[in-house]
Design an enzyme around this catalytic site. Sequence first.
Site, mmCIF file in Angstrom:
data_model
loop_
_atom_site.group_PDB
_atom_site.id
_atom_site.type_symbol
_atom_site.label_atom_id
_atom_site.label_comp_id
_atom_site.label_asym_id
_atom_site.label_seq_id
_atom_site.Cartn_x
_atom_site.Cartn_y
_atom_site.Cartn_z
ATOM 1 N N SER A 39 0.830 -1.198 0.000
ATOM 2 C CA SER A 39 0.000 0.000 0.000
ATOM 3 C C SER A 39 0.873 1.261 0.000
ATOM 4 O O SER A 39 1.640 1.477 -0.933
ATOM 5 C CB SER A 39 -0.963 -0.042 1.191
ATOM 6 O OG SER A 39 -2.032 0.850 1.023
ATOM 7 N N ASP A 43 -9.990 -4.979 -4.344
ATOM 8 C CA ASP A 43 -9.414 -4.082 -3.337
ATOM 9 C C ASP A 43 -10.228 -2.787 -3.297
ATOM 10 O O ASP A 43 -10.306 -2.065 -4.287
ATOM 11 C CB ASP A 43 -7.950 -3.782 -3.687
ATOM 12 C CG ASP A 43 -7.190 -3.135 -2.547
ATOM 13 O OD1 ASP A 43 -7.815 -2.395 -1.760
ATOM 14 O OD2 ASP A 43 -5.973 -3.369 -2.442
ATOM 15 N N HIS A 48 -7.653 -5.974 -0.014
ATOM 16 C CA HIS A 48 -6.482 -5.206 0.416
ATOM 17 C C HIS A 48 -5.667 -5.986 1.444
ATOM 18 O O HIS A 48 -5.756 -5.751 2.653
ATOM 19 C CB HIS A 48 -6.954 -3.874 1.006
ATOM 20 C CG HIS A 48 -5.876 -2.839 1.097
ATOM 21 N ND1 HIS A 48 -5.241 -2.335 -0.015
ATOM 22 C CD2 HIS A 48 -5.325 -2.204 2.168
ATOM 23 C CE1 HIS A 48 -4.351 -1.429 0.362
ATOM 24 N NE2 HIS A 48 -4.379 -1.342 1.689
#
Length: 230
Positions: free
Chosen positions: A124, A182, A209
């Site tokens: 991320s 996601d 995610h």
Amino acid sequence: MAATETPGAAQKRVLRVLALHGYRQNERSFWERTGALRKRLRGRADLITFSAPLLVPDPDAEPGAGDPDSLQDESRGWWFSNPEQNSFDAMEESKTCSGLEAPLDTVAKAFSELGPFDGILGFSQGAALVAIICALKQQGDPRFHFDFAILVAGFKSLSTDHAKHYQQPITVPSLHVIGETDRVISAAMSQELVSHFENPVILMHSGGHYVPACAPQKKVYWEFLDKFLT
């Protein structure tokens, strides 16, 4: 009792990979979240985690601002897209941010004190920083020595301060892991980052995610990493 090596047997090399966590995570929480991946990579690669320099003051950020299910003890981040509020949103366009000096110095310190490393992995916001580090490495930054990058749920920073790092194609060998469902970092956002890399390897998975590590993904990880074990 230590194992006895067979005389003349070559010891298998294990890759060392520096792992950068996501926003509102820390060294401990990311170690736990990558447990399945570390198990899949055992004997091929070791992940070394460490914490970002910035403390996130409000762990209850608005939906979409950070990574869900993170441990709230010492939530940390690599930079803030809104320095006035000390907050971050991957979809927030900003002319200024909290700067890259602190996170880059932190990563450089990890390379110096914990290295050497064969590769670097980011999740991320950590993956967004990895992309910038790849660009700096390509430009000859002497602080960062590694052979490959793995970017999980990565995205292109929307801060104008970071735009210069995407001006040239990034040639560092890269594996991009993208979740089709996601809801924090969309597949489209990750694909946009992929477009800045030359000859990227892409691993799509049906999940959201997180760092995937099921059998189908293991094969892709292994094939990518094996290129750097020879």
